[in-house]
Enzyme design. Structure first.
Site, mmCIF file in Angstrom:
data_model
loop_
_atom_site.group_PDB
_atom_site.id
_atom_site.type_symbol
_atom_site.label_atom_id
_atom_site.label_comp_id
_atom_site.label_asym_id
_atom_site.label_seq_id
_atom_site.Cartn_x
_atom_site.Cartn_y
_atom_site.Cartn_z
ATOM 1 N N ASP A 106 0.818 -1.220 0.000
ATOM 2 C CA ASP A 106 0.000 0.000 0.000
ATOM 3 C C ASP A 106 0.846 1.261 0.000
ATOM 4 O O ASP A 106 0.388 2.312 0.431
ATOM 5 C CB ASP A 106 -0.963 0.003 1.200
ATOM 6 C CG ASP A 106 -0.234 -0.060 2.531
ATOM 7 O OD1 ASP A 106 0.999 -0.221 2.549
ATOM 8 O OD2 ASP A 106 -0.928 0.067 3.565
ATOM 9 N N LYS A 157 4.609 1.748 16.008
ATOM 10 C CA LYS A 157 3.535 2.635 16.501
ATOM 11 C C LYS A 157 3.585 2.909 18.001
ATOM 12 O O LYS A 157 2.659 2.567 18.739
ATOM 13 C CB LYS A 157 2.171 2.066 16.097
ATOM 14 C CG LYS A 157 2.066 1.959 14.602
ATOM 15 C CD LYS A 157 0.790 1.389 14.087
ATOM 16 C CE LYS A 157 0.895 1.164 12.596
ATOM 17 N NZ LYS A 157 0.511 -0.146 12.120
ATOM 18 N N ASP A 221 1.823 6.155 2.267
ATOM 19 C CA ASP A 221 1.029 4.944 2.503
ATOM 20 C C ASP A 221 -0.405 5.354 2.209
ATOM 21 O O ASP A 221 -0.937 6.251 2.863
ATOM 22 C CB ASP A 221 1.228 4.521 3.963
ATOM 23 C CG ASP A 221 0.293 3.410 4.409
ATOM 24 O OD1 ASP A 221 -0.829 3.312 3.884
ATOM 25 O OD2 ASP A 221 0.673 2.641 5.304
HETATM 26 N N1 GDD Z 1 -0.319 -11.273 3.008
HETATM 27 C C1 GDD Z 1 -0.526 -10.521 4.074
HETATM 28 N N2 GDD Z 1 -0.914 -11.120 5.241
HETATM 29 N N3 GDD Z 1 -0.365 -9.188 3.993
HETATM 30 C C2 GDD Z 1 -0.582 -8.453 5.103
HETATM 31 C C3 GDD Z 1 -0.989 -9.010 6.332
HETATM 32 C C4 GDD Z 1 -1.167 -10.428 6.384
HETATM 33 O O1 GDD Z 1 -1.512 -10.992 7.411
HETATM 34 N N4 GDD Z 1 -1.132 -8.008 7.235
HETATM 35 C C5 GDD Z 1 -0.826 -6.868 6.596
HETATM 36 N N5 GDD Z 1 -0.501 -7.136 5.297
HETATM 37 C C6 GDD Z 1 -0.095 -6.192 4.262
HETATM 38 C C7 GDD Z 1 -1.134 -5.101 4.043
HETATM 39 O O2 GDD Z 1 -1.993 -5.494 2.972
HETATM 40 C C8 GDD Z 1 -0.271 -3.910 3.669
HETATM 41 O O3 GDD Z 1 0.003 -3.874 2.293
HETATM 42 C C9 GDD Z 1 1.033 -4.169 4.413
HETATM 43 O O4 GDD Z 1 1.058 -5.547 4.754
HETATM 44 C C10 GDD Z 1 1.171 -3.327 5.699
HETATM 45 O O5 GDD Z 1 0.016 -3.489 6.474
HETATM 46 P P1 GDD Z 1 -0.795 -2.233 7.031
HETATM 47 O O6 GDD Z 1 -1.956 -2.761 7.786
HETATM 48 O O7 GDD Z 1 -1.054 -1.253 5.962
HETATM 49 O O8 GDD Z 1 0.248 -1.668 8.092
HETATM 50 P P2 GDD Z 1 0.495 -0.157 8.539
HETATM 51 O O9 GDD Z 1 0.418 0.768 7.392
HETATM 52 O O10 GDD Z 1 -0.394 0.135 9.698
HETATM 53 O O11 GDD Z 1 2.008 -0.238 9.083
HETATM 54 C C11 GDD Z 1 3.014 -0.826 8.285
HETATM 55 O O12 GDD Z 1 3.420 0.048 7.235
HETATM 56 C C12 GDD Z 1 4.025 1.291 7.670
HETATM 57 C C13 GDD Z 1 4.424 2.049 6.426
HETATM 58 O O13 GDD Z 1 3.299 2.308 5.655
HETATM 59 C C14 GDD Z 1 4.223 -1.158 9.186
HETATM 60 O O14 GDD Z 1 5.124 -1.903 8.423
HETATM 61 C C15 GDD Z 1 4.877 0.113 9.722
HETATM 62 O O15 GDD Z 1 6.060 -0.220 10.447
HETATM 63 C C16 GDD Z 1 5.265 1.030 8.556
HETATM 64 O O16 GDD Z 1 5.828 2.251 9.032
HETATM 65 MG MG MG Z 2 -0.294 0.660 5.489
#
Ligand code: GDD
Ligand code: MG
Length: 347
Positions: A106, A157, A221
């Site tokens: 994303d 976070k 993001d």
């Molecule tokens: N296959 C799979 N399985 N993908 C997953 C899963 C899972 O269980 N959980 C999350 N994802 C994918 C989501 O689809 C997304 O593309 C990505 O992993 C990150 O998940 P988010 O839910 O969007 O996390 P976030 O945005 O709150 O936090 C993450 O991204 C940040 C940067 O955008 C973390 O990695 C943070 O540390 C980081 O700063």
């Molecule tokens: Mg994200």
């Protein structure tokens, strides 16, 4: 070199948009979002791409297929239930035999993946992580590094009072380069997180864990309504290097309609007389009736906006029908097929 795109999250923060359109394929500039990442990987010479999916995999496959239309090979690994970010990477392990670049599915960025991979190799790292700077790091993983770019601390976070004490503005950009040996550190068939489990464990084991800070490169993001809109504003003002909108004129607009230069309309749109479209993206077959004003908004395929309606800073889903004189104000997000009745203005 292989790539794994983590695209199995539920996209909860983008609901209702993601109820029928999973986050990896929500349109950005009228194209499925992941196409950007796929093109950027191709630019970096990586054509062997594994999509790790879980939520609505069939819908994603229908749109992206086997990748041949885009000059890459896409393989799908479908988790029975989301296994967490590291769990998903482990689950894709049978397809992995080399150094892999792993991307959160994303993020919209013009960070050059080639440079990231070169740095990883130069450091002979087991794992590398790309960092970026944001104004408000609370929604991200905070990463502290030393002067040699070694990762010292990873905090996913943290609470606002902790953030103040830490004074770190470099966050995890969701781009990693990992050696296959890292796979061995992730338990099989278990929900496991890069952010909360694997990265702290790499640090504890004193593995070679390096960072690359992407300065002055575009990164966002798209996973919240506000950031989804922001990505469009940035796109329309040509802030993203690898991603320029090709504005064509395959739509019909009345002579008296005003459409500014930033806006982007897909084919089949019909724009009535006296309509104003400012800084907005309209996907295929959107109809805007006479006198309506659309500003700073994104409108998905097949939606109709009635005459004199006024839409600002909002996202309107697929095939909605918005009545005459309806006002949709800042930050509204309407799910697919929403119907809003005409407003009768009595003078
Ligand atoms: N296959 C799979 N399985 N993908 C997953 C899963 C899972 O269980 N959980 C999350 N994802 C994918 C989501 O689809 C997304 O593309 C990505 O992993 C990150 O998940 P988010 O839910 O969007 O996390 P976030 O945005 O709150 O936090 C993450 O991204 C940040 C940067 O955008 C973390 O990695 C943070 O540390 C980081 O700063
Ligand atoms: Mg994200």
């Amino acid at each position: 070199m292989q790539a794994v795109i983590l695209a199995g999250g539920l996209g909860t923060r983008l609901r209702p948009l993601t109820l029928n359109t999973p986050k990896p394929i929500v349109p950005i500039g009228n194209q499925p979002f992941l196409l950007r990442q796929i093109n950027a990987l191709k630019e970096a010479g990586i054509r062997d791409i594994i999509l790790s999916v879980s939520y609505q995999p069939t819908v994603i496959k229908e749109v992206l297929g086997d990748g041949s239309d885009f000059g890459v090979s896409l393989k799908y690994v479908v988790e029975p239930a989301p296994m967490g970010t590291a769990g998903a990477y482990k689950f894709a392990g049978t397809h992995l035999n080399a150094t892999a670049i792993v991307l959160n599915g994303d993020i919209l960025t013009d960070i050059d993946f080639r440079t990231v991979i070169e740095k990883h190799k130069k450091n002979a790292a087991a794992a590398s992580i790309v960092l970026t700077r944001v104004d408000n790091p609370a929604a991200y993983g905070l990463v502290e590094t030393d002067e040699n770019n070694k990762v010292l601390r990873f905090l996913e976070k943290p609470k606002p009072d902790e953030i103040e004490k830490l004074n770190i503005d470099t966050i995890n950009a969701g781009i990693y380069v990992l050696e296959p040996e890292v796979l061995k550190l992730i338990p099989e068939n278990e929900n496991y997180s890069f952010e909360n489990q694997l990265f702290p464990s790499l640090l504890k084991r004193k593995e070679k864990f390096y960072s690359y800070i992407a300065e002055d490169q575009y990164w966002i993001d798209i996973g919240t309504h506000q950031r989804y809109l922001q990505a469009h504003y940035d796109l329309m003002s040509d802030k993203i290097k690898i991603f320029q909108l090709e504005r064509n004129k395959n739509y019909e607009a009345a002579d008296s309609a005003e459409i500014d230069d930033r806006s982007y309309l897909a084919e089949g749109c019909i724009i009535g007389s006296g309509v104003k479209i400012i800084n907005s993206v309209l996907d295929k077959n959107v109809i805007i009736e006479d006198g309506a004003v659309i500003q700073n908004s994104v409108i998905w395929k097949g939606t109709k906006i009635g005459s004199q309606a006024n839409i600002s800073a909002s996202v309107i889903g697929l095939e909605c029908s918005i009545g005459k004189s309806v006002v949709i104000a800042s930050s509204s997000v309407l799910g697919d097929k929403t119907i809003l009745a005409n407003v009768n203005i009595q003078l």
